[in-house]
Design a protein around this motif. Structure first.
Motif, PDB file in Angstrom:
ATOM      1  N   LEU A 353       0.777  -1.059   0.071  1.00 16.13           N
ATOM      2  CA  LEU A 353      -0.199   0.300   0.132  1.00 16.13           C
ATOM      3  C   LEU A 353       0.691   1.327   0.433  1.00 16.13           C
ATOM      4  O   LEU A 353       2.102   1.479   0.028  1.00 16.13           O
ATOM      5  CB  LEU A 353      -0.955   0.323   1.425  1.00 16.13           C
ATOM      6  N   THR A 355       1.340   4.307   1.730  1.00 14.44           N
ATOM      7  CA  THR A 355       1.119   5.408   3.110  1.00 14.44           C
ATOM      8  C   THR A 355       1.328   6.901   3.186  1.00 14.44           C
ATOM      9  O   THR A 355       1.257   7.148   2.009  1.00 14.44           O
ATOM     10  CB  THR A 355       2.592   5.540   4.274  1.00 14.44           C
ATOM     11  N   ASP A 358      -5.309   8.552   3.793  1.00 10.19           N
ATOM     12  CA  ASP A 358      -6.307   8.045   4.513  1.00 10.19           C
ATOM     13  C   ASP A 358      -7.835   7.205   3.323  1.00 10.19           C
ATOM     14  O   ASP A 358      -7.448   7.194   2.328  1.00 10.19           O
ATOM     15  CB  ASP A 358      -6.952   8.720   5.623  1.00 10.19           C
ATOM     16  N   THR A 359      -8.673   6.778   3.791  1.00 10.12           N
ATOM     17  CA  THR A 359      -9.562   5.627   3.206  1.00 10.12           C
ATOM     18  C   THR A 359     -10.533   5.233   3.769  1.00 10.12           C
ATOM     19  O   THR A 359     -10.529   5.726   4.996  1.00 10.12           O
ATOM     20  CB  THR A 359      -8.959   3.650   2.872  1.00 10.12           C
ATOM     21  N   ASP A 391      -4.647   2.995  -1.540  1.00 10.61           N
ATOM     22  CA  ASP A 391      -4.144   2.774   0.217  1.00 10.61           C
ATOM     23  C   ASP A 391      -3.911   2.306   0.923  1.00 10.61           C
ATOM     24  O   ASP A 391      -4.159   2.465   2.403  1.00 10.61           O
ATOM     25  CB  ASP A 391      -4.623   4.204   0.379  1.00 10.61           C
ATOM     26  N   ALA A 392      -4.877   0.810   1.108  1.00 14.88           N
ATOM     27  CA  ALA A 392      -4.937   0.050   1.812  1.00 14.88           C
ATOM     28  C   ALA A 392      -5.143  -1.485   1.389  1.00 14.88           C
ATOM     29  O   ALA A 392      -4.768  -1.436   0.365  1.00 14.88           O
ATOM     30  CB  ALA A 392      -5.992   0.537   2.062  1.00 14.88           C
ATOM     31  N   ASP A 481      -4.295   0.196   6.636  1.00 16.16           N
ATOM     32  CA  ASP A 481      -4.327   1.609   6.174  1.00 16.16           C
ATOM     33  C   ASP A 481      -3.239   2.308   7.167  1.00 16.16           C
ATOM     34  O   ASP A 481      -2.794   1.789   7.747  1.00 16.16           O
ATOM     35  CB  ASP A 481      -5.418   2.210   5.590  1.00 16.16           C
ATOM     36  N   THR A 482      -3.654   3.258   7.130  1.00 16.05           N
ATOM     37  CA  THR A 482      -1.988   4.149   7.320  1.00 16.05           C
ATOM     38  C   THR A 482      -3.075   5.094   8.432  1.00 16.05           C
ATOM     39  O   THR A 482      -1.494   6.754   8.788  1.00 16.05           O
ATOM     40  CB  THR A 482      -0.555   4.481   6.714  1.00 16.05           C
TER      41      THR A 482
END
Length: 514
Positions: A353, A355, A358-359, A391-392, A481-482
């Motif tokens: 993914l 980093t 957001d998701t 992103d995830a 996710d991060t």
């Protein structure tokens, strides 16, 4: 000086939903008298208190009710009335720095613990109270203070801890990741509704610093230790109070795993209950005068271990749970081992993914999202197809052929290679239906600092225990996710995070598998 509680802000932010009842509404009750007074504390400040005393001759058992964060003497008015109707002398008081009480907020510091003994002394000197029959209870802030006080005052025969904590440092931060949004809510509500001490102000300000120093982190941990019941376990066990803890599975402020640890460490009479919902949601109805199984457990616990009038609760299994989603039928167990399932390992495929982005996967709003679940029966949801696979990382099992009863703490291991020296990953476990709607089962952050970019890290995660039944036809999904607004993360720049073997999720299950 009398300070008025800003109940609008307190109710909206802290969700304790405690009404302020007029004194005349209580004073006309036939079975007991009501008066409002100021209890002088050892250091000269006054503690605002509401005193309910049965009219019939004593001596009577005593119930000391300690206010929650931001509350005052009348915050626990409905439980106080119900206990007085059962024959208790009740002293409900506001903690120092809040409500009608003077002084400053010390966050369960030594003055707060001494205040509990001071209130007991006052009750014995000024009411027809029985010194051999004393119980202490509270919600949230009052719960934590009551637990610690039971190790400092041997006169306390029973404690009722509702949405309390045992490990303050563990509540503020998990896996090097601070619960920033929950901390901000408590800080702002404390400022709006009370007077924070200089030390409290300094510690909470340090806690909310975006990239806290190691020295400040260590200072917060040292400050937290004496404010944790776990640090006083030997003293609590020496006094042997009967301890009842009631917690919610999706507790945002005080994760439920620390109550399991406390339960295991207690050597006296004990009982533990877990319900769906968030911080203080299980007890809110009872605070408003609605029927409440949670408060009924408190009354029965006090009747058994304080008043000595009804011991039926002592003949029941000491662990009671209700599973999610919804409010399923209660399950009772003789011990925690019987309550949890056997782990089933799910090996995770390689994934990668970006980093720093957001998701839609998130842990919800502190004190609100899971309180709504307690009312509606529906956990927070996400439409999984909207979660970006860039992103995830998203892993999904095959649809279930039979229901899966998740019981206990899920654990995960990520073998992850970051491209940045610092960062945060947040793992979410979902129950996904045939339309792709995921209902959140649990989530947990993990942060790393000073890593060597390009070198694999081993990340071990232990989620808070839960009880959740995944229906047949649904599947379990794991999302990583991060970014999450709940946490003060260490993801400061875009990069890559690659997952490789060995990575897995262990799910404790009971009953039929398939």
């Amino acid at each position: 000086m009398i300070r008025r509680v800003k109940w609008g802000a307190c109710l909206a932010v802290v969700l304790l939903l405690a009404p302020v009842a007029p004194a005349t509404a209580l004073a006309t009750t036939d079975g007991f008298t009501t008066r409002f007074t100021t209890v002088p504390a050892a250091d000269g400040i006054g503690l605002g208190a509401m005193v309910l005393e049965p009219r019939d001759p004593g001596p009577h058992p005593v119930a000391v009710l300690i206010s929650a964060w931001g509350g005052g003497a009348t915050q626990n008015v409905i439980p106080a009335k119900n206990l007085a109707d059962r024959g208790y002398v009740v002293v409900a008081y506001g903690t120092r720095g809040f409500g009608e009480s003077g002084g400053e907020v010390e966050v369960a510091g030594p003055p707060d613990i001494a205040d509990v003994s001071t209130v007991i002394d006052w009750a014995l000197a000024n009411t027809d109270a029985d010194p051999a029959r004393i119980g202490v209870g509270g919600v949230s802030y009052g719960a934590g203070i009551g637990l610690i006080a039971s190790g400092a005052d041997a006169r306390i025969k029973a404690v009722a801890s509702l949405s309390g904590w045992a490990d303050l440092a563990g509540s503020l931060s998990q896996n090097e990741t601070r619960h920033g949004l929950a901390g901000l809510v408590l800080y702002l509500s404390g400022k709006a509704n009370g007077t924070l001490s200089a030390e409290t102000e300094a510690m909470l300000t340090k806690f909310l610093t975006p990239h806290i120093s190691d020295a400040d982190s260590a200072a917060i941990i040292e400050w937290s230790k004496p404010r944790s019941a776990s640090a006083h376990l030997a003293a609590i066990n020496a006094n042997r109070p009967a301890v009842l803890t009631i917690q919610t599975w999706s507790e945002t402020v005080f994760p439920p795993d620390q109550m399991v640890a406390l339960y295991h460490g207690l050597t006296g009479a004990k009982r533990m209950e877990f319900l769906p919902g968030d911080h203080a949601s299980a007890e809110s109805g009872g605070l408003l005068g609605l029927p409440s199984e949670t408060w009924n457990s408190v009354y029965r616990w006090f009747d058994a271990h304080v008043a000595g009038t009804d011991d039926t609760i002592t003949r029941e299994h000491p662990i009671l749970t209700r599973a999610r989603p919804g409010m399923q039928q209660p399950e009772s167990f003789p011990d925690w081992t019987a309550a949890v399932g056997r782990p089933s390992r799910w090996e995770l495929a390689a994934a990668e993914l970006t980093t720093g982005r957001d998701t839609p996967a998130n842990g919800g709003l502190p004190l609100a999202t899971y309180s709504l679940e307690a009312l509606s029966g529906e956990p927070p949801t996400v439409f999984l197809p909207l979660v970006s696979r860039r992103d995830a990382a998203v892993w999904q099992q095959a649809p279930r052929t039979t229901p899966m009863a998740i019981r206990g703490a899920m654990t995960a291991r990520f073998t992850a290679t970051p491209s940045t020296p610092t960062g945060t990953v947040v793992a979410y476990v979902y129950d996904v239906d045939q339309f792709g709607v995921g209902r959140l089962i649990n989530y947990l952050p993990y942060s790393w600092k000073n890593a060597e970019p390009g070198r694999p890290l081993r990340m071990d995660l232990t989620f808070a225990p839960t009880a959740y039944t995944v229906p047949a036809g649904h599947r379990v999904a794991l999302v990583a996710d991060t970014k999450d607004p709940l946490f003060l993360d260490w993801t400061t720049e875009e990069g890559r995070l690659a997952f490789s073997a060995p990575s897995w999720l262990d799910i404790p299950t009971k009953g039929t598998q398939g």
